[in-house]
Design a protein around this motif. Structure first.
Motif, PDB file in Angstrom:
ATOM      1  N   LEU A 425       0.827  -1.219   0.000  1.00 33.64           N
ATOM      2  CA  LEU A 425       0.000   0.000   0.000  1.00 33.64           C
ATOM      3  C   LEU A 425       0.859   1.267   0.000  1.00 33.64           C
ATOM      4  N   PRO A 426       1.875   1.374   0.883  1.00 35.57           N
ATOM      5  CA  PRO A 426       2.739   2.560   0.823  1.00 35.57           C
ATOM      6  C   PRO A 426       3.409   2.760  -0.543  1.00 35.57           C
ATOM      7  N   LEU A 427       3.783   1.645  -1.214  1.00 35.19           N
ATOM      8  CA  LEU A 427       4.401   1.752  -2.539  1.00 35.19           C
ATOM      9  C   LEU A 427       3.411   2.333  -3.548  1.00 35.19           C
ATOM     10  N   ILE A 428       2.173   1.837  -3.523  1.00 39.49           N
ATOM     11  CA  ILE A 428       1.141   2.337  -4.442  1.00 39.49           C
ATOM     12  C   ILE A 428       0.867   3.815  -4.178  1.00 39.49           C
ATOM     13  N   ILE A 429       0.778   4.200  -2.886  1.00 39.72           N
ATOM     14  CA  ILE A 429       0.552   5.608  -2.525  1.00 39.72           C
ATOM     15  C   ILE A 429       1.701   6.474  -3.039  1.00 39.72           C
ATOM     16  N   SER A 430       2.933   5.973  -2.907  1.00 36.76           N
ATOM     17  CA  SER A 430       4.117   6.721  -3.358  1.00 36.76           C
ATOM     18  C   SER A 430       4.082   6.951  -4.867  1.00 36.76           C
ATOM     19  N   ILE A 431       3.713   5.900  -5.622  1.00 39.03           N
ATOM     20  CA  ILE A 431       3.651   6.012  -7.084  1.00 39.03           C
ATOM     21  C   ILE A 431       2.565   6.999  -7.498  1.00 39.03           C
ATOM     22  N   ILE A 432       1.408   6.937  -6.822  1.00 35.85           N
ATOM     23  CA  ILE A 432       0.325   7.885  -7.113  1.00 35.85           C
ATOM     24  C   ILE A 432       0.776   9.313  -6.832  1.00 35.85           C
ATOM     25  N   PHE A 433       1.524   9.496  -5.738  1.00 36.31           N
ATOM     26  CA  PHE A 433       2.043  10.813  -5.361  1.00 36.31           C
ATOM     27  C   PHE A 433       2.968  11.372  -6.450  1.00 36.31           C
ATOM     28  N   VAL A 434       3.854  10.510  -6.972  1.00 38.52           N
ATOM     29  CA  VAL A 434       4.780  10.925  -8.036  1.00 38.52           C
ATOM     30  C   VAL A 434       4.008  11.307  -9.294  1.00 38.52           C
ATOM     31  N   VAL A 435       3.013  10.493  -9.655  1.00 40.74           N
ATOM     32  CA  VAL A 435       2.196  10.768 -10.853  1.00 40.74           C
ATOM     33  C   VAL A 435       1.446  12.092 -10.702  1.00 40.74           C
ATOM     34  N   LEU A 436       0.902  12.337  -9.505  1.00 44.78           N
ATOM     35  CA  LEU A 436       0.185  13.593  -9.246  1.00 44.78           C
ATOM     36  C   LEU A 436       1.124  14.797  -9.394  1.00 44.78           C
ATOM     37  N   LEU A 437       2.334  14.683  -8.848  1.00 42.65           N
ATOM     38  CA  LEU A 437       3.311  15.767  -8.972  1.00 42.65           C
ATOM     39  C   LEU A 437       3.678  16.004 -10.434  1.00 42.65           C
ATOM     40  N   TRP A 438       3.840  14.902 -11.185  1.00 45.29           N
ATOM     41  CA  TRP A 438       4.169  15.009 -12.612  1.00 45.29           C
ATOM     42  C   TRP A 438       3.072  15.791 -13.347  1.00 45.29           C
ATOM     43  N   GLY A 439       1.807  15.490 -12.985  1.00 44.93           N
ATOM     44  CA  GLY A 439       0.689  16.196 -13.607  1.00 44.93           C
ATOM     45  C   GLY A 439       0.566  17.633 -13.128  1.00 44.93           C
ATOM     46  N   CYS A 440       0.865  17.848 -11.842  1.00 40.05           N
ATOM     47  CA  CYS A 440       0.748  19.199 -11.262  1.00 40.05           C
ATOM     48  C   CYS A 440       1.714  20.182 -11.912  1.00 40.05           C
TER      49      CYS A 440
END
Length: 449
Positions: A425-440
């Motif tokens: 779960l922490p790994l999935i959250i981390s990947i989502i966080f990176v993707v969100l930053l990339w989009g932001c």
């Protein structure tokens, strides 16, 4: 009226940089979490520390080459911007800022618990509140004061580790019996062999060991504030393997020579178990002081690193311009204040949120550190490709094999984390966080335009 500075002050001395590097490599995980690591992997944890230590050395050499290629760079984020572009700098900068901030929150929560060992009547939120205010004010005075404080914090940790190693060596040489068992290196092989939990147990140990090295890259943020970066940074990086061998491998050998790996309790620190077994009075209290110091060290480093990350982001146009201003002491006080104020949230969270939330948050943080290390390696490879005929004297040994090997190793660690239930779960959250930053970044760029 005091005139504001336009460049960071080079107030960090050679010993400051060296001790900051040591402090970055030694966390509470060694003092408190090593018991669980030993029980999971057995004596093979020693080999894990050796392998991860070598990989960490390569990452640090790559980082050193990047920042020493141009000592006018304030941090490794400047190199990331130059070789990987604004978007990756934006992602790496904000990930790194969030990494340290969440780690500091976890460590601040721990300080409240550690203080209650001596003061059980003390509300848990008081410790974090006092420590944040104190460290924020110290960091605002001068970068040299930060370096001095971090040097003393690191020294306390080093003394505790050396004391354990020397104790183990003396007991070994005297063939002493501890808790009815002889102290012997044969304990590394006589209880199921060197790999008692099998290949998977050995593989599992890598994620625990990698997490122990979180924060070692903080040296890459000191470049703009080191008095002699061309001398001090290589010295700090090149002595890293010796420190890793002495502190991590030495302490694991000492612990498992005194206690067979399968007799070590996970409910208390192996340091307490060793010192307590040989009759040192107040062993638990002494270690409590050491881990309190380690937690304060991590918070101190977090206040420094988050403020410099925000400063670098602001200078690159990826954060409000105000955060890129310096005080008359050449300290990014605006960035420092913002990061410190966010840490005050932890005082409130100690009331509202259960401890398990912090386990997830701190694991997300450490996974994000691995992602930052991968970005550093990626930037180094791009730097080498762009500067084939114009390289500095401090170079990555064994390039390109070592650079790609390090990058692949960190990727494999992330894959292993996906197959471990507690870290999926922490790994999935981390990947989502990176993707969100990339989009932001697209929104930020659109706003700037």
């Amino acid at each position: 009226m005091n005139e504001k500075k336009t460049k960071l002050n080079r107030g960090l001395k050679s010993r400051h940089v060296t001790m900051i590097a040591i402090g970055g490599a030694i966390g509470t995980g060694l003092f408190l979490g090593s018991g669980s690591a030993i029980r999971s992997a057995g004596p093979s944890i020693i080999l894990s520390y050796l392998i991860v230590g070598i990989i960490t050395f390569f990452m640090m050499r790559a980082l050193g080459e990047l920042i020493l290629a141009d000592t006018e760079k304030h941090s490794f984020l400047d190199a990331v911007k130059e070789y990987l572009g604004d978007r990756v700098e934006f992602v790496a900068g904000w990930i790194y800022w969030a990494c340290w901030l969440t780690l500091a929150m976890a460590d601040l929560t721990a300080t409240g618990i550690y203080l209650r060992y001596w003061f059980p009547w003390l509300p848990q939120w008081v410790g974090p509140l006092v420590i944040v205010v104190l460290l924020m004010l110290i960091n605002m005075v001068d970068v040299g004061l930060f370096g001095e404080l971090e040097s003393w914090f690191s020294m306390i940790k080093v003394i505790a580790i050396i004391a354990l190693i020397l104790t183990g060596a003396v007991l070994l040489l005297l063939h002493t019996n501890v808790a009815g068992r002889p102290v012997s290196l044969s304990n590394l092989f006589n209880h199921g062999g060197f790999f008692p939990t099998g290949g998977w147990g050995f593989m599992m140990s890598f994620q625990m060991v990698v997490f122990a090295f979180v924060g070692v890259e903080i040296v890459g943020l000191t470049a703009g504030e080191t008095s002699d970066p061309d001398k001090d940074i290589p010295k700090a990086i090149n002595t890293l393997p010796v420190r890793i061998g002495l502190f991590y491998i030495g302490s694991m050998l000492a612990i498992m020579a005194v206690y067979p790996w399968n007799k070590i309790q996970t409910t208390s620190s192996p340091f307490v178990q060793v010192f307590g077994a040989i009759g040192i009075v107040g062993a638990a209290g002494i270690l409590n002081f050491v881990v309190l110091t380690a937690a304060m060290s991590a918070t101190n480093s977090a206040i420094f690193s988050t403020s410099r990350s925000l400063y670098a982001l602001a200078r690159g146009g990826n954060a409000p311009k105000k955060l890129g201003e310096l005080s008359n002491k050449a300290v990014p006080n605006n960035a420092l204040t913002v990061s410190s104020l966010i840490l005050f949230v932890i005082v409130i969270l100690n009331y509202l949120m259960p401890a398990k939330i912090f386990d997830v948050v701190s694991t997300v943080s450490t996974i994000c550190f691995i992602i930052v290390w991968m970005i550093i390696m990626w930037a180094h490879i791009k730097y080498r490709q762009a500067n084939k005929n114009n390289l500095g004297s401090f170079r990555m040994p064994g390039y390109p094999i070592t650079s790609w090997l390090t990058l692949i190793f960190y990727f494999v660690i992330l894959v292993i984390l996906f197959f471990i239930e507690s870290t999926r779960l922490p790994l999935i959250i981390s990947i989502i966080f990176v993707v969100l930053l990339w989009g932001c970044y697209g929104l930020v760029e659109k706003h700037k335009n």
